[in-house]
Design a protein around this motif. Structure first.
Motif, PDB file in Angstrom:
ATOM      1  N   MET A   1      18.628  65.223  22.451  1.00  0.00           N
ATOM      2  CA  MET A   1      17.870  65.981  22.952  1.00  0.00           C
ATOM      3  C   MET A   1      16.597  65.380  23.708  1.00  0.00           C
ATOM      4  O   MET A   1      16.033  64.533  23.540  1.00  0.00           O
ATOM      5  N   ASN A   2      16.390  66.222  25.095  1.00  0.00           N
ATOM      6  CA  ASN A   2      15.290  65.287  25.895  1.00  0.00           C
ATOM      7  C   ASN A   2      13.826  65.569  25.165  1.00  0.00           C
ATOM      8  O   ASN A   2      13.608  66.465  24.408  1.00  0.00           O
ATOM      9  N   ILE A   3      13.227  64.564  25.522  1.00  0.00           N
ATOM     10  CA  ILE A   3      11.553  64.563  24.567  1.00  0.00           C
ATOM     11  C   ILE A   3      10.895  65.730  24.973  1.00  0.00           C
ATOM     12  O   ILE A   3       9.913  66.267  24.332  1.00  0.00           O
ATOM     13  N   GLU A   4      10.845  66.210  26.312  1.00  0.00           N
ATOM     14  CA  GLU A   4      10.152  67.397  26.375  1.00  0.00           C
ATOM     15  C   GLU A   4      10.427  68.668  25.672  1.00  0.00           C
ATOM     16  O   GLU A   4       9.415  69.290  25.283  1.00  0.00           O
ATOM     17  N   THR A   5      11.731  68.658  25.449  1.00  0.00           N
ATOM     18  CA  THR A   5      12.487  69.906  24.726  1.00  0.00           C
ATOM     19  C   THR A   5      11.877  69.683  23.098  1.00  0.00           C
ATOM     20  O   THR A   5      11.471  70.781  22.580  1.00  0.00           O
ATOM     21  N   ARG A   6      12.122  68.499  22.739  1.00  0.00           N
ATOM     22  CA  ARG A   6      11.743  68.243  21.110  1.00  0.00           C
ATOM     23  C   ARG A   6      10.164  68.471  21.050  1.00  0.00           C
ATOM     24  O   ARG A   6       9.831  69.066  20.358  1.00  0.00           O
ATOM     25  N   VAL A   7       9.531  67.955  21.955  1.00  0.00           N
ATOM     26  CA  VAL A   7       7.989  68.295  21.977  1.00  0.00           C
ATOM     27  C   VAL A   7       7.671  69.777  21.842  1.00  0.00           C
ATOM     28  O   VAL A   7       6.718  70.443  21.198  1.00  0.00           O
ATOM     29  N   TYR A   8       8.212  70.347  22.997  1.00  0.00           N
ATOM     30  CA  TYR A   8       8.004  71.694  23.109  1.00  0.00           C
ATOM     31  C   TYR A   8       8.258  72.665  21.898  1.00  0.00           C
ATOM     32  O   TYR A   8       7.410  73.479  21.266  1.00  0.00           O
ATOM     33  N   GLN A   9       9.466  72.269  21.350  1.00  0.00           N
ATOM     34  CA  GLN A   9       9.736  73.060  20.130  1.00  0.00           C
ATOM     35  C   GLN A   9       8.830  72.659  18.798  1.00  0.00           C
ATOM     36  O   GLN A   9       8.409  73.677  18.265  1.00  0.00           O
ATOM     37  N   LEU A  10       8.508  71.420  18.514  1.00  0.00           N
ATOM     38  CA  LEU A  10       7.505  71.163  17.432  1.00  0.00           C
ATOM     39  C   LEU A  10       6.295  71.932  17.941  1.00  0.00           C
ATOM     40  O   LEU A  10       5.666  72.350  16.876  1.00  0.00           O
ATOM     41  N   LEU A  11       5.777  71.884  19.089  1.00  0.00           N
ATOM     42  CA  LEU A  11       4.408  72.570  19.126  1.00  0.00           C
ATOM     43  C   LEU A  11       4.516  73.924  19.338  1.00  0.00           C
ATOM     44  O   LEU A  11       3.354  74.549  18.623  1.00  0.00           O
ATOM     45  N   SER A  12       5.364  74.491  19.871  1.00  0.00           N
ATOM     46  CA  SER A  12       5.600  75.963  19.905  1.00  0.00           C
ATOM     47  C   SER A  12       5.852  76.480  18.444  1.00  0.00           C
ATOM     48  O   SER A  12       5.357  77.589  18.254  1.00  0.00           O
ATOM     49  N   GLN A  13       6.214  75.828  17.598  1.00  0.00           N
ATOM     50  CA  GLN A  13       6.722  76.143  16.233  1.00  0.00           C
ATOM     51  C   GLN A  13       5.460  75.955  15.369  1.00  0.00           C
ATOM     52  O   GLN A  13       5.467  76.410  14.175  1.00  0.00           O
ATOM     53  N   SER A  14       4.455  75.493  15.843  1.00  0.00           N
ATOM     54  CA  SER A  14       3.417  74.950  14.740  1.00  0.00           C
ATOM     55  C   SER A  14       2.467  76.258  14.870  1.00  0.00           C
ATOM     56  O   SER A  14       1.571  76.732  15.710  1.00  0.00           O
ATOM     57  N   PHE A  15       2.426  76.976  13.450  1.00  0.00           N
ATOM     58  CA  PHE A  15       1.481  78.188  13.420  1.00  0.00           C
ATOM     59  C   PHE A  15      -0.086  77.957  13.751  1.00  0.00           C
ATOM     60  O   PHE A  15      -0.755  78.539  14.487  1.00  0.00           O
ATOM     61  N   ASN A  16      -0.278  76.475  13.166  1.00  0.00           N
ATOM     62  CA  ASN A  16      -1.587  76.234  13.165  1.00  0.00           C
ATOM     63  C   ASN A  16      -2.196  76.059  14.631  1.00  0.00           C
ATOM     64  O   ASN A  16      -3.394  76.396  15.185  1.00  0.00           O
ATOM     65  N   LEU A  17      -1.238  75.344  15.571  1.00  0.00           N
ATOM     66  CA  LEU A  17      -1.761  75.253  16.831  1.00  0.00           C
ATOM     67  C   LEU A  17      -1.659  76.374  17.519  1.00  0.00           C
ATOM     68  O   LEU A  17      -2.585  76.668  18.514  1.00  0.00           O
ATOM     69  N   SER A  18      -0.578  77.307  17.599  1.00  0.00           N
ATOM     70  CA  SER A  18      -0.810  78.734  17.984  1.00  0.00           C
ATOM     71  C   SER A  18      -2.097  79.265  17.944  1.00  0.00           C
ATOM     72  O   SER A  18      -2.628  80.213  18.609  1.00  0.00           O
ATOM     73  N   GLN A  19      -2.479  79.480  16.409  1.00  0.00           N
ATOM     74  CA  GLN A  19      -3.672  80.230  16.120  1.00  0.00           C
ATOM     75  C   GLN A  19      -4.855  79.501  16.868  1.00  0.00           C
ATOM     76  O   GLN A  19      -5.798  80.337  17.090  1.00  0.00           O
ATOM     77  N   LEU A  20      -5.118  78.293  16.753  1.00  0.00           N
ATOM     78  CA  LEU A  20      -6.128  77.651  17.140  1.00  0.00           C
ATOM     79  C   LEU A  20      -6.374  77.968  18.831  1.00  0.00           C
ATOM     80  O   LEU A  20      -7.380  78.297  19.440  1.00  0.00           O
ATOM     81  N   LEU A  21      -5.255  77.713  19.580  1.00  0.00           N
ATOM     82  CA  LEU A  21      -4.908  77.971  20.957  1.00  0.00           C
ATOM     83  C   LEU A  21      -5.305  79.468  21.320  1.00  0.00           C
ATOM     84  O   LEU A  21      -6.473  79.805  22.080  1.00  0.00           O
ATOM     85  N   GLU A  22      -5.042  80.422  20.387  1.00  0.00           N
ATOM     86  CA  GLU A  22      -5.307  81.881  20.652  1.00  0.00           C
ATOM     87  C   GLU A  22      -6.840  82.208  20.449  1.00  0.00           C
ATOM     88  O   GLU A  22      -7.491  83.079  20.988  1.00  0.00           O
ATOM     89  N   SER A  23      -7.487  81.511  19.551  1.00  0.00           N
ATOM     90  CA  SER A  23      -8.733  81.824  19.153  1.00  0.00           C
ATOM     91  C   SER A  23      -9.760  81.269  19.878  1.00  0.00           C
ATOM     92  O   SER A  23     -10.728  81.746  20.021  1.00  0.00           O
ATOM     93  N   MET A  24      -9.402  80.247  20.857  1.00  0.00           N
ATOM     94  CA  MET A  24     -10.076  79.907  21.925  1.00  0.00           C
ATOM     95  C   MET A  24     -10.011  80.407  23.154  1.00  0.00           C
ATOM     96  O   MET A  24     -10.944  80.347  24.120  1.00  0.00           O
ATOM     97  N   ARG A  25      -8.956  81.368  23.197  1.00  0.00           N
ATOM     98  CA  ARG A  25      -8.920  81.962  24.796  1.00  0.00           C
ATOM     99  C   ARG A  25      -9.905  83.111  25.015  1.00  0.00           C
ATOM    100  O   ARG A  25     -10.109  83.952  23.988  1.00  0.00           O
ATOM    101  N   LEU A  26     -10.380  83.188  26.253  1.00  0.00           N
ATOM    102  CA  LEU A  26     -11.148  84.288  26.510  1.00  0.00           C
ATOM    103  C   LEU A  26     -10.534  85.622  26.752  1.00  0.00           C
ATOM    104  O   LEU A  26     -11.038  86.632  26.554  1.00  0.00           O
ATOM    105  N   GLU A  27      -9.087  85.322  27.457  1.00  0.00           N
ATOM    106  CA  GLU A  27      -8.228  86.444  27.570  1.00  0.00           C
ATOM    107  C   GLU A  27      -6.745  85.879  27.049  1.00  0.00           C
ATOM    108  O   GLU A  27      -6.276  84.863  27.350  1.00  0.00           O
ATOM    109  N   PRO A  28      -6.309  86.761  26.132  1.00  0.00           N
ATOM    110  CA  PRO A  28      -5.037  86.555  25.578  1.00  0.00           C
ATOM    111  C   PRO A  28      -3.900  86.632  26.415  1.00  0.00           C
ATOM    112  O   PRO A  28      -4.075  87.295  27.479  1.00  0.00           O
ATOM    113  N   PHE A  29      -2.743  85.848  26.166  1.00  0.00           N
ATOM    114  CA  PHE A  29      -1.620  85.992  27.050  1.00  0.00           C
ATOM    115  C   PHE A  29      -0.855  87.378  26.420  1.00  0.00           C
ATOM    116  O   PHE A  29      -1.045  87.669  25.240  1.00  0.00           O
ATOM    117  N   GLU A  30      -0.069  88.108  27.317  1.00  0.00           N
ATOM    118  CA  GLU A  30       0.530  89.285  27.115  1.00  0.00           C
ATOM    119  C   GLU A  30       2.100  88.830  26.880  1.00  0.00           C
ATOM    120  O   GLU A  30       2.540  87.693  27.689  1.00  0.00           O
TER     121      GLU A  30
END
Length: 141
Positions: A1-30
């Motif tokens: 697996m390519n490293i960028e895909t491996r890292v993308y999957q790990l970071l995207s699947q991290s509930f803690n990271l997702s919650q952290l990013l969302e809590s910092m945004r002034l405008e959420p993604f749709e």
């Protein structure tokens, strides 16, 4: 697996990271967007209001360990860049990314580089972190 895909999957699947990013945004993604992209951030999402957001770019791939003139590993390196508003956010995101990747056998490395600076094009802090991963091959390969 390519490293960028491996890292993308790990970071995207991290509930803690997702919650952290969302809590910092002034405008959420749709929709399904999570603020993490490989190679390029779509221009529509590269806005100050959407920060923090993350870009993953491969920077090195090469055979690693050898035995009897055969490579038994591949060293892969990736650059993770992220944009955020403050030093505090930068530290929190860095800690979260480190936790996710280090617990999955990645090593952070850097040498004489500027890890953080003001990106005047968007008026945000741009952060750069490099990680390496050794992909060990089976003897059957």
């Amino acid at each position: 697996m390519n490293i960028e895909t491996r890292v993308y999957q790990l970071l995207s699947q991290s509930f803690n990271l997702s919650q952290l990013l969302e809590s910092m945004r002034l405008e959420p993604f749709e929709g399904k967007e999570n603020g993490i992209w490989k190679h390029e951030i779509p221009p529509f999402f590269c806005k100050k209001e959407h920060a923090p957001f993350i870009r993953i770019s491969p920077i090195f791939e090469s055979d690693g360990s050898y035995f009897d003139d055969t490579a038994y590993s591949e060293e892969q390196r990736v650059l993770i860049s992220f944009w955020c508003h403050t030093d505090t956010e930068s530290y929190q995101i860095k800690e979260c990314i480190d936790h996710v990747l280090k617990s999955n056998d990645f090593t952070h490395y850097t040498a004489n580089e500027n890890p953080r600076y003001k990106d005047t094009d968007i008026d945000l802090l741009m952060n750069n972190r490099k990680y390496r991963f050794f992909d060990w091959k089976n003897k059957e390969e």
